[in-house]
Design a protein around this motif. Structure first.
Motif, PDB file in Angstrom:
ATOM      1  N   GLY A 129       0.581  -1.328   0.132  1.00  0.00           N
ATOM      2  CA  GLY A 129      -0.250  -0.012  -0.113  1.00  0.00           C
ATOM      3  C   GLY A 129       0.901   1.212   0.027  1.00  0.00           C
ATOM      4  N   GLN A 130       0.190   2.452   0.105  1.00  0.00           N
ATOM      5  CA  GLN A 130       0.658   3.626   0.291  1.00  0.00           C
ATOM      6  C   GLN A 130       0.367   4.356   0.601  1.00  0.00           C
ATOM      7  OE1 GLN A 130       1.463   5.231  -4.158  1.00  0.00           O
ATOM      8  NE2 GLN A 130      -0.518   6.069  -3.724  1.00  0.00           N
ATOM      9  N   PHE A 131       0.901   5.714   1.278  1.00  0.00           N
ATOM     10  CA  PHE A 131      -0.257   6.482   2.164  1.00  0.00           C
ATOM     11  C   PHE A 131       0.395   8.251   1.475  1.00  0.00           C
ATOM     12  CE2 PHE A 131       2.900   5.400   5.447  1.00  0.00           C
ATOM     13  CZ  PHE A 131       3.679   6.864   6.238  1.00  0.00           C
ATOM     14  N   VAL A 132      -0.612   8.820   1.850  1.00  0.00           N
ATOM     15  CA  VAL A 132      -0.415  10.616   0.761  1.00  0.00           C
ATOM     16  C   VAL A 132      -0.761  11.361   1.939  1.00  0.00           C
ATOM     17  CG1 VAL A 132      -0.785  12.678  -0.601  1.00  0.00           C
ATOM     18  CG2 VAL A 132      -0.969  10.297  -1.286  1.00  0.00           C
ATOM     19  N   TYR A 133       0.636  12.386   2.394  1.00  0.00           N
ATOM     20  CA  TYR A 133       0.523  12.641   3.705  1.00  0.00           C
ATOM     21  C   TYR A 133       0.981  13.697   3.383  1.00  0.00           C
ATOM     22  CZ  TYR A 133       1.950  15.263   8.321  1.00  0.00           C
ATOM     23  OH  TYR A 133       1.987  16.459   8.960  1.00  0.00           O
ATOM     24  N   ASP A 134       0.050  15.043   3.270  1.00  0.00           N
ATOM     25  CA  ASP A 134      -0.186  16.367   3.613  1.00  0.00           C
ATOM     26  C   ASP A 134       0.270  17.041   4.526  1.00  0.00           C
ATOM     27  OD1 ASP A 134      -1.098  19.368   2.851  1.00  0.00           O
ATOM     28  OD2 ASP A 134      -2.828  18.912   1.845  1.00  0.00           O
ATOM     29  N   ALA A 135       0.515  17.752   4.841  1.00  0.00           N
ATOM     30  CA  ALA A 135       1.597  17.953   6.303  1.00  0.00           C
ATOM     31  C   ALA A 135       0.856  19.702   6.645  1.00  0.00           C
ATOM     32  CB  ALA A 135       2.431  18.560   6.437  1.00  0.00           C
ATOM     33  N   ASP A 136       0.322  20.305   5.441  1.00  0.00           N
ATOM     34  CA  ASP A 136      -0.766  21.237   5.547  1.00  0.00           C
ATOM     35  C   ASP A 136      -1.935  21.387   5.915  1.00  0.00           C
ATOM     36  OD1 ASP A 136       1.630  23.354   5.323  1.00  0.00           O
ATOM     37  OD2 ASP A 136       1.079  23.162   3.130  1.00  0.00           O
ATOM     38  N   ASN A 137      -2.875  20.159   5.470  1.00  0.00           N
ATOM     39  CA  ASN A 137      -3.469  20.271   5.737  1.00  0.00           C
ATOM     40  C   ASN A 137      -3.677  18.227   5.793  1.00  0.00           C
ATOM     41  OD1 ASN A 137      -5.269  22.894   5.330  1.00  0.00           O
ATOM     42  ND2 ASN A 137      -3.715  22.110   2.505  1.00  0.00           N
ATOM     43  N   PRO A 138      -3.228  18.096   7.233  1.00  0.00           N
ATOM     44  CA  PRO A 138      -3.371  16.680   7.395  1.00  0.00           C
ATOM     45  C   PRO A 138      -5.150  15.599   7.179  1.00  0.00           C
ATOM     46  CG  PRO A 138      -2.574  17.579   8.802  1.00  0.00           C
ATOM     47  CD  PRO A 138      -3.098  18.645   8.354  1.00  0.00           C
ATOM     48  N   GLU A 139      -6.040  16.819   6.461  1.00  0.00           N
ATOM     49  CA  GLU A 139      -6.898  16.276   6.588  1.00  0.00           C
ATOM     50  C   GLU A 139      -7.710  15.798   5.010  1.00  0.00           C
ATOM     51  OE1 GLU A 139      -7.509  20.194   6.506  1.00  0.00           O
ATOM     52  OE2 GLU A 139      -7.308  18.765   7.884  1.00  0.00           O
ATOM     53  N   ASN A 140      -6.420  16.188   4.271  1.00  0.00           N
ATOM     54  CA  ASN A 140      -6.191  15.776   2.735  1.00  0.00           C
ATOM     55  C   ASN A 140      -5.460  14.673   2.673  1.00  0.00           C
ATOM     56  OD1 ASN A 140      -8.238  18.275   2.204  1.00  0.00           O
ATOM     57  ND2 ASN A 140      -7.117  19.418   2.132  1.00  0.00           N
ATOM     58  N   SER A 141      -4.656  14.051   3.770  1.00  0.00           N
ATOM     59  CA  SER A 141      -4.043  13.111   3.421  1.00  0.00           C
ATOM     60  C   SER A 141      -4.767  11.942   3.498  1.00  0.00           C
ATOM     61  CB  SER A 141      -3.197  12.606   4.546  1.00  0.00           C
ATOM     62  OG  SER A 141      -2.847  13.588   5.430  1.00  0.00           O
ATOM     63  N   SER A 142      -3.921  10.771   2.739  1.00  0.00           N
ATOM     64  CA  SER A 142      -4.742   9.427   2.285  1.00  0.00           C
ATOM     65  C   SER A 142      -4.373   8.333   2.401  1.00  0.00           C
ATOM     66  CB  SER A 142      -5.542   9.832   0.711  1.00  0.00           C
ATOM     67  OG  SER A 142      -4.380   9.700   0.301  1.00  0.00           O
ATOM     68  N   VAL A 143      -5.184   6.912   2.501  1.00  0.00           N
ATOM     69  CA  VAL A 143      -3.655   5.689   2.550  1.00  0.00           C
ATOM     70  C   VAL A 143      -4.889   4.554   2.090  1.00  0.00           C
ATOM     71  CG1 VAL A 143      -5.989   5.077   4.708  1.00  0.00           C
ATOM     72  CG2 VAL A 143      -2.951   3.924   4.257  1.00  0.00           C
ATOM     73  N   GLU A 144      -4.086   3.716   0.832  1.00  0.00           N
ATOM     74  CA  GLU A 144      -4.652   2.691   0.194  1.00  0.00           C
ATOM     75  C   GLU A 144      -4.106   1.245   0.356  1.00  0.00           C
ATOM     76  OE1 GLU A 144      -5.766   3.312  -3.679  1.00  0.00           O
ATOM     77  OE2 GLU A 144      -6.614   4.992  -3.307  1.00  0.00           O
ATOM     78  N   VAL A 145      -4.158   0.442   1.085  1.00  0.00           N
ATOM     79  CA  VAL A 145      -3.481  -1.008   1.444  1.00  0.00           C
ATOM     80  C   VAL A 145      -4.799  -1.943   0.339  1.00  0.00           C
ATOM     81  CG1 VAL A 145      -3.775  -2.952   3.319  1.00  0.00           C
ATOM     82  CG2 VAL A 145      -3.583   0.470   3.582  1.00  0.00           C
ATOM     83  N   THR A 146      -3.301  -3.154  -0.166  1.00  0.00           N
ATOM     84  CA  THR A 146      -4.270  -4.540  -0.400  1.00  0.00           C
ATOM     85  C   THR A 146      -3.456  -5.818  -0.158  1.00  0.00           C
ATOM     86  OG1 THR A 146      -4.591  -3.128  -2.532  1.00  0.00           O
ATOM     87  CG2 THR A 146      -4.296  -5.367  -2.310  1.00  0.00           C
ATOM     88  N   ILE A 147      -4.445  -6.317   0.612  1.00  0.00           N
ATOM     89  CA  ILE A 147      -4.361  -7.665   1.607  1.00  0.00           C
ATOM     90  C   ILE A 147      -3.881  -8.016   0.492  1.00  0.00           C
ATOM     91  CG2 ILE A 147      -3.625  -9.283   3.825  1.00  0.00           C
ATOM     92  CD1 ILE A 147      -5.548  -5.848   5.074  1.00  0.00           C
ATOM     93  N   ASP A 148      -2.969  -9.385   0.352  1.00  0.00           N
ATOM     94  CA  ASP A 148      -3.446 -11.119  -0.057  1.00  0.00           C
ATOM     95  C   ASP A 148      -4.255 -11.879   0.745  1.00  0.00           C
ATOM     96  OD1 ASP A 148      -2.661 -13.453  -0.777  1.00  0.00           O
ATOM     97  OD2 ASP A 148      -0.843 -13.309  -1.709  1.00  0.00           O
ATOM     98  N   THR A 149      -4.871 -12.650   0.676  1.00  0.00           N
ATOM     99  CA  THR A 149      -6.009 -12.901   1.609  1.00  0.00           C
ATOM    100  C   THR A 149      -5.172 -14.571   1.943  1.00  0.00           C
ATOM    101  OG1 THR A 149      -7.764 -13.595   0.582  1.00  0.00           O
ATOM    102  CG2 THR A 149      -7.581 -11.548   1.441  1.00  0.00           C
ATOM    103  N   ALA A 150      -5.351 -15.272   1.064  1.00  0.00           N
ATOM    104  CA  ALA A 150      -4.064 -16.250   1.436  1.00  0.00           C
ATOM    105  C   ALA A 150      -2.740 -16.197   2.051  1.00  0.00           C
ATOM    106  CB  ALA A 150      -4.082 -17.183   0.191  1.00  0.00           C
TER     107      ALA A 150
END
Length: 193
Positions: A59-80
């Motif tokens: 996964g990855q996350f985007v961090y916005d230091a000026d406006n933390p509420e605009n940050s985001s994260v995405e994760v993909t898990i291999d269930t097996a």
């Protein structure tokens, strides 16, 4: 434990506007160095606690230091990649009774909003898709730290936790009232790209 994958963004914003830009950016999970974990725990019939983990996720996350509420994260898990330290149990967890990995080989989380809770904490609200079912969940997140690493990169790390009901995600096996929910804990270290 109120910890969500991008709550740490909050404390970074407090460092000051003059240094905000040096923290902002897109951070890829450190899969090569294996500085990341997704673990789970669930009661076994009310008699003991079963622990396990997912060995493969990215996964990855985007961090916005000026406006933390605009940050985001995405994760993909291999269930097996589920691993409870017991081969037969893991085979059962991969079956139609639980994760049904042949039909649903991936679980995903994608944030929809960040709610800053304090200096180092935030609620990360997003959509978790597991076993083909998508529901809104909230990760309680806390930033562990950020800064230059010994290899010339810049890193940021978060711990997060949430609790989900198995039945909400179409898992048909009923293990009794004590085992209706599972706690997921996530610890990631991202490298700024």
């Amino acid at each position: 434990m109120k910890k969500t994958l991008l709550a740490s963004a909050v404390s970074l914003a407090l460092v000051g506007a003059a240094h905000a830009d040096e923290h902002s950016g897109t951070y890829a999970f450190d899969t090569e160095g294996a500085h990341q974990f997704i673990t789970f725990e669930i009661s076994h019939l009310g008699f003991s606690t079963l622990y396990g983990r997912f060995n493969d996720f990215d996964g990855q996350f985007v961090y916005d230091a000026d406006n933390p509420e605009n940050s985001s994260v995405e994760v993909t898990i291999d269930t097996a990649s589920v691993d409870s330290n017991h081969g037969e149990r893991d085979k059962h967890l991969r079956s139609e009774d639980f994760l049904y990995v042949d039909e649903y080989p991936q679980a995903t989380f994608k944030s929809t909003r960040i709610e800053v809770e304090g200096d180092d904490e935030a609620d990360i609200v997003g959509e978790l898709t597991l076993r083909g079912v998508t529901r809104e969940v909230t990760l309680d997140a806390e930033m562990q730290g950020h800064g230059d690493d010994p290899w010339g990169g810049y890193r940021m790390g978060f711990d997060a936790e949430t609790e989900i009901k198995l039945a909400d995600f179409g898992i048909p096996t009923n293990l009794g009232k004590a085992s209706e929910t599972v706690t997921l804990e996530i610890s990631v270290e991202g490298i700024r790209q």
